[in-house]
Scaffold this motif. Structure first.
Motif, PDB file in Angstrom:
ATOM      1  N   LEU B   7     -13.513   9.350  -0.171  1.00 60.41           N
ATOM      2  CA  LEU B   7     -12.679   9.675  -0.037  1.00 60.41           C
ATOM      3  C   LEU B   7     -10.697   8.886  -0.039  1.00 60.41           C
ATOM      4  O   LEU B   7     -10.191   9.053  -0.482  1.00 60.41           O
ATOM      5  CB  LEU B   7     -11.819   9.994   1.423  1.00 60.41           C
ATOM      6  N   TYR B   8     -11.718   8.333   0.818  1.00 59.44           N
ATOM      7  CA  TYR B   8     -10.668   6.220   0.154  1.00 59.44           C
ATOM      8  C   TYR B   8      -9.860   6.381  -0.468  1.00 59.44           C
ATOM      9  O   TYR B   8      -8.830   6.175  -1.018  1.00 59.44           O
ATOM     10  CB  TYR B   8     -10.863   5.469   1.622  1.00 59.44           C
ATOM     11  N   LYS B   9     -11.092   6.265  -1.663  1.00 65.50           N
ATOM     12  CA  LYS B   9     -10.300   5.955  -3.085  1.00 65.50           C
ATOM     13  C   LYS B   9      -9.629   7.066  -3.429  1.00 65.50           C
ATOM     14  O   LYS B   9      -8.511   6.576  -4.012  1.00 65.50           O
ATOM     15  CB  LYS B   9     -12.336   5.690  -3.691  1.00 65.50           C
ATOM     16  N   GLN B  10     -10.198   7.979  -3.186  1.00 62.87           N
ATOM     17  CA  GLN B  10      -9.291   8.974  -4.265  1.00 62.87           C
ATOM     18  C   GLN B  10      -7.874   9.071  -2.912  1.00 62.87           C
ATOM     19  O   GLN B  10      -7.072   9.645  -4.150  1.00 62.87           O
ATOM     20  CB  GLN B  10     -10.091  10.040  -3.737  1.00 62.87           C
ATOM     21  N   TYR B  11      -7.464   9.344  -2.245  1.00 60.91           N
ATOM     22  CA  TYR B  11      -6.820   9.651  -1.617  1.00 60.91           C
ATOM     23  C   TYR B  11      -6.001   8.637  -0.960  1.00 60.91           C
ATOM     24  O   TYR B  11      -4.237   9.236  -0.627  1.00 60.91           O
ATOM     25  CB  TYR B  11      -7.002  10.927  -0.258  1.00 60.91           C
ATOM     26  N   SER B  12      -6.625   7.227  -0.214  1.00 58.16           N
ATOM     27  CA  SER B  12      -5.001   6.771   0.274  1.00 58.16           C
ATOM     28  C   SER B  12      -4.345   6.290  -0.698  1.00 58.16           C
ATOM     29  O   SER B  12      -3.324   6.525  -0.144  1.00 58.16           O
ATOM     30  CB  SER B  12      -6.055   5.400   0.372  1.00 58.16           C
ATOM     31  N   PRO B  13      -3.865   6.036  -2.104  1.00 64.66           N
ATOM     32  CA  PRO B  13      -2.720   6.292  -2.416  1.00 64.66           C
ATOM     33  C   PRO B  13      -2.194   7.090  -2.205  1.00 64.66           C
ATOM     34  O   PRO B  13      -1.202   6.993  -2.102  1.00 64.66           O
ATOM     35  CB  PRO B  13      -2.781   6.147  -3.974  1.00 64.66           C
ATOM     36  N   GLN B  14      -2.591   8.204  -2.151  1.00 67.80           N
ATOM     37  CA  GLN B  14      -1.540   9.216  -1.887  1.00 67.80           C
ATOM     38  C   GLN B  14      -1.133   8.819  -0.413  1.00 67.80           C
ATOM     39  O   GLN B  14       0.114   9.128  -0.752  1.00 67.80           O
ATOM     40  CB  GLN B  14      -2.076  10.642  -2.093  1.00 67.80           C
ATOM     41  N   ILE B  15      -1.929   9.333   0.132  1.00 65.80           N
ATOM     42  CA  ILE B  15      -1.919   9.149   1.221  1.00 65.80           C
ATOM     43  C   ILE B  15      -0.576   7.817   2.000  1.00 65.80           C
ATOM     44  O   ILE B  15       0.747   8.588   1.962  1.00 65.80           O
ATOM     45  CB  ILE B  15      -2.102   9.188   2.404  1.00 65.80           C
ATOM     46  N   PHE B  16      -0.918   6.884   1.024  1.00 64.57           N
ATOM     47  CA  PHE B  16       0.648   6.094   1.275  1.00 64.57           C
ATOM     48  C   PHE B  16       1.969   6.334   0.576  1.00 64.57           C
ATOM     49  O   PHE B  16       2.287   6.375   1.103  1.00 64.57           O
ATOM     50  CB  PHE B  16      -0.018   4.464   0.043  1.00 64.57           C
ATOM     51  N   ARG B  17       1.379   6.773   0.054  1.00 68.47           N
ATOM     52  CA  ARG B  17       3.512   7.346  -1.110  1.00 68.47           C
ATOM     53  C   ARG B  17       4.044   8.174  -0.074  1.00 68.47           C
ATOM     54  O   ARG B  17       4.881   7.992   0.392  1.00 68.47           O
ATOM     55  CB  ARG B  17       2.813   7.878  -2.722  1.00 68.47           C
ATOM     56  N   VAL B  18       2.795   9.266   0.600  1.00 65.48           N
ATOM     57  CA  VAL B  18       3.927  10.141   1.389  1.00 65.48           C
ATOM     58  C   VAL B  18       4.565   9.197   2.809  1.00 65.48           C
ATOM     59  O   VAL B  18       4.739   9.734   3.225  1.00 65.48           O
ATOM     60  CB  VAL B  18       2.344  11.109   2.107  1.00 65.48           C
ATOM     61  N   CYS B  19       3.142   8.509   3.501  1.00 66.52           N
ATOM     62  CA  CYS B  19       3.809   7.665   4.191  1.00 66.52           C
ATOM     63  C   CYS B  19       4.569   7.491   4.215  1.00 66.52           C
ATOM     64  O   CYS B  19       6.469   6.790   4.802  1.00 66.52           O
ATOM     65  CB  CYS B  19       2.345   6.763   5.478  1.00 66.52           C
ATOM     66  N   LEU B  20       4.880   6.283   3.021  1.00 58.06           N
ATOM     67  CA  LEU B  20       5.927   5.785   2.561  1.00 58.06           C
ATOM     68  C   LEU B  20       7.374   6.562   2.441  1.00 58.06           C
ATOM     69  O   LEU B  20       8.378   5.821   3.335  1.00 58.06           O
ATOM     70  CB  LEU B  20       5.674   5.119   1.239  1.00 58.06           C
ATOM     71  N   GLY B  21       7.394   7.450   1.935  1.00 59.32           N
ATOM     72  CA  GLY B  21       9.029   7.863   1.954  1.00 59.32           C
ATOM     73  C   GLY B  21       8.987   8.989   2.807  1.00 59.32           C
ATOM     74  O   GLY B  21      10.148   8.917   2.577  1.00 59.32           O
ATOM     75  N   TYR B  22       8.152   9.242   3.972  1.00 64.04           N
ATOM     76  CA  TYR B  22       8.277   8.937   5.174  1.00 64.04           C
ATOM     77  C   TYR B  22       9.023   8.160   6.191  1.00 64.04           C
ATOM     78  O   TYR B  22       9.772   8.477   6.589  1.00 64.04           O
ATOM     79  CB  TYR B  22       6.987  10.006   6.038  1.00 64.04           C
ATOM     80  N   THR B  23       8.675   7.349   5.963  1.00 62.86           N
ATOM     81  CA  THR B  23       9.082   6.107   7.099  1.00 62.86           C
ATOM     82  C   THR B  23       9.883   5.273   5.791  1.00 62.86           C
ATOM     83  O   THR B  23      10.803   4.360   6.724  1.00 62.86           O
ATOM     84  CB  THR B  23       8.243   5.109   7.529  1.00 62.86           C
ATOM     85  N   ASN B  24       9.911   5.273   4.903  1.00 67.37           N
ATOM     86  CA  ASN B  24      10.802   4.292   3.997  1.00 67.37           C
ATOM     87  C   ASN B  24      10.716   2.188   4.590  1.00 67.37           C
ATOM     88  O   ASN B  24      11.231   1.448   4.350  1.00 67.37           O
ATOM     89  CB  ASN B  24      12.603   4.658   4.264  1.00 67.37           C
ATOM     90  N   ASN B  25       9.246   2.109   4.553  1.00 65.65           N
ATOM     91  CA  ASN B  25       8.785   0.938   5.848  1.00 65.65           C
ATOM     92  C   ASN B  25       7.196   0.839   4.886  1.00 65.65           C
ATOM     93  O   ASN B  25       6.191   1.526   5.696  1.00 65.65           O
ATOM     94  CB  ASN B  25       8.895   0.698   6.562  1.00 65.65           C
ATOM     95  N   ARG B  26       6.824  -0.177   4.338  1.00 59.46           N
ATOM     96  CA  ARG B  26       5.510  -0.492   3.712  1.00 59.46           C
ATOM     97  C   ARG B  26       4.816  -0.955   4.854  1.00 59.46           C
ATOM     98  O   ARG B  26       3.682  -0.322   4.999  1.00 59.46           O
ATOM     99  CB  ARG B  26       5.488  -1.353   3.109  1.00 59.46           C
ATOM    100  N   ASP B  27       4.788  -1.764   5.593  1.00 60.23           N
ATOM    101  CA  ASP B  27       4.358  -1.831   6.613  1.00 60.23           C
ATOM    102  C   ASP B  27       3.736  -0.656   7.792  1.00 60.23           C
ATOM    103  O   ASP B  27       2.482  -0.161   7.891  1.00 60.23           O
ATOM    104  CB  ASP B  27       4.857  -2.859   7.525  1.00 60.23           C
ATOM    105  N   GLN B  28       4.326  -0.023   8.532  1.00 60.88           N
ATOM    106  CA  GLN B  28       4.851   1.216   9.118  1.00 60.88           C
ATOM    107  C   GLN B  28       3.185   2.412   7.526  1.00 60.88           C
ATOM    108  O   GLN B  28       3.012   3.363   8.269  1.00 60.88           O
ATOM    109  CB  GLN B  28       6.158   1.991   9.339  1.00 60.88           C
TER     110      GLN B  28
END
Lengths: 194, 159
Positions: B7-28
């Motif tokens: 699950l992590y391998k498959q979804y972590s990049p997608q989740i990261f992009r969504v979170c990055l789009g939301y926060t506009n901050n890589r660390d957050q």
């Protein structure tokens, strides 16, 4: 820039490197999981241990004054009450991960009510039991020297005064502000979904 | 039972992009990915296939985004000022930064909706994740798309 596909191409160009690998994430997850509610578990374990220790001392040692036994009993009771209150709130936190935003909002509201109840009733009961217990418990060892007793009680009352009138209201204010900010935010999001 | 690693391998990049789009901050965004997978790890044994697993994971991730008070403090929703006067051709990184800035000007739920849409999730799943009807999601996506393309066009005009 005319359609969603162009935006999607830009969107997918984001670099996703730098994320931990699965094994590392598993390690982080296990560590993080135990860290999050560690403080609550620590309070539960420590207050239970202290209560047991007080009761063991009362059972093993032979004290002359009844006030020592009453004081020790009250302190042990306050410890157990603190452990019980924290234990009850743990279950609610464990159920929090997989819930909708509306359920989360209800959780925040319930937490706010619990916090108010804790501040006005439970905390008062715990502090009262512990304070009276401590005053009574320390009477026997202090009664042998009047000066000792006076100094001990002066220090004790100062400590209790700071806890009652400074630490307790500050703690409540800080927690209440944090909860209020989350509640307002969630309410705003709920409005956006209506 | 699905393995956590898969699950992590498959979804972590997608989740990261969504979170990055939301926060506009890589660390957050990284922190939010971590929190999401902590929740996934804890709730996975109880997952009963009532919804698709991707819907379930994205729901957890977007809930974490919406509840992140630190993000809200740092990035209040505001309109994007158009004071962009550079004349060079935009690089892909600049375009991405501009897209994130445009998304930052949207309401919180709209940020989530457009992130999921750009990630390629079906609109039915998006509706299930955010708790809206699919009709409502369709309308919102159309409006957000209009806003974003207008901003991109305006940006191009200033170049």
């Amino acid at each position: 820039m005319n359609n969603l596909d162009d935006l999607r191409t830009i969107w997918l160009s984001a670099k996703t490197d730098g994320l931990p690998d699965p094994d590392e994430m598993k390690r982080i997850v296990k560590k993080f999981r135990s860290q999050k509610l560690r403080k609550k578990w620590l309070v539960i374990v420590m207050s239970c241990l202290l209560s047991c220790l007080i009761m063991a001392v009362l059972a093993v040692m032979h004290f002359k004054f009844i006030t020592t036994y009453i004081g020790g009993g009250l302190m042990a009771a306050s410890g157990l009450l603190l452990a019980f209150t924290n234990f009850r709130s743990l279950k609610r936190f464990y159920e929090l991960d997989d819930c909708s935003n509306l359920e989360f909002l209800a959780f925040i509201e319930q937490t706010r009510r619990n916090q108010e109840f804790y501040y006005k009733k439970t905390m008062v009961a715990i502090l009262l039991l512990c304070s009276i217990g401590l005053i009574l418990y320390l009477y026997e060892p202090g009664s042998r020297h009047l000066l000792w007793l006076a100094c001990m009680y002066a220090a004790l009352f100062s400590y209790l005064g700071i806890m009652w009138f400074v630490v307790r209201p500050r703690m409540f204010k800080r927690d209440a502000e944090k909860l209020e900010a989350t509640r307002k935010r969630l309410e705003n999001i709920s409005k956006q979904l209506n | 039972m699905i393995a956590f690693e898969d699950l992590y391998k498959q979804y972590s990049p997608q989740i990261f992009r969504v979170c990055l789009g939301y926060t506009n901050n890589r660390d957050q965004a990284k922190d939010l990915v971590q929190e999401t997978f902590v929740s996934v790890w804890k709730s996975l044994p109880g997952f009963r296939n009532e919804s698709h697993i991707s819907t379930w994971i994205f729901r957890i991730a977007t809930n974490h985004c919406l509840r992140a008070i630190e993000v809200a403090k740092r990035m209040p929703a505001a309109e994007l000022p158009f004071d962009l006067t550079e004349t060079q051709e935009e690089s892909p990184e600049e375009k991405l930064t501009f897209l994130y800035q445009c998304i930052a000007g949207l309401q919180e739920t709209d940020r989530v909706i457009i992130s999921l849409e750009l990630e390629g999730l079906p609109q039915l799943s998006i509706a299930e994740i955010v708790g809206l009807s699919s009709g409502n999601v369709r309308v919102r996506i159309h409006r957000i798309k209009e806003k974003l393309t207008q901003k991109f066009k305006a940006n191009e005009q200033f170049r």
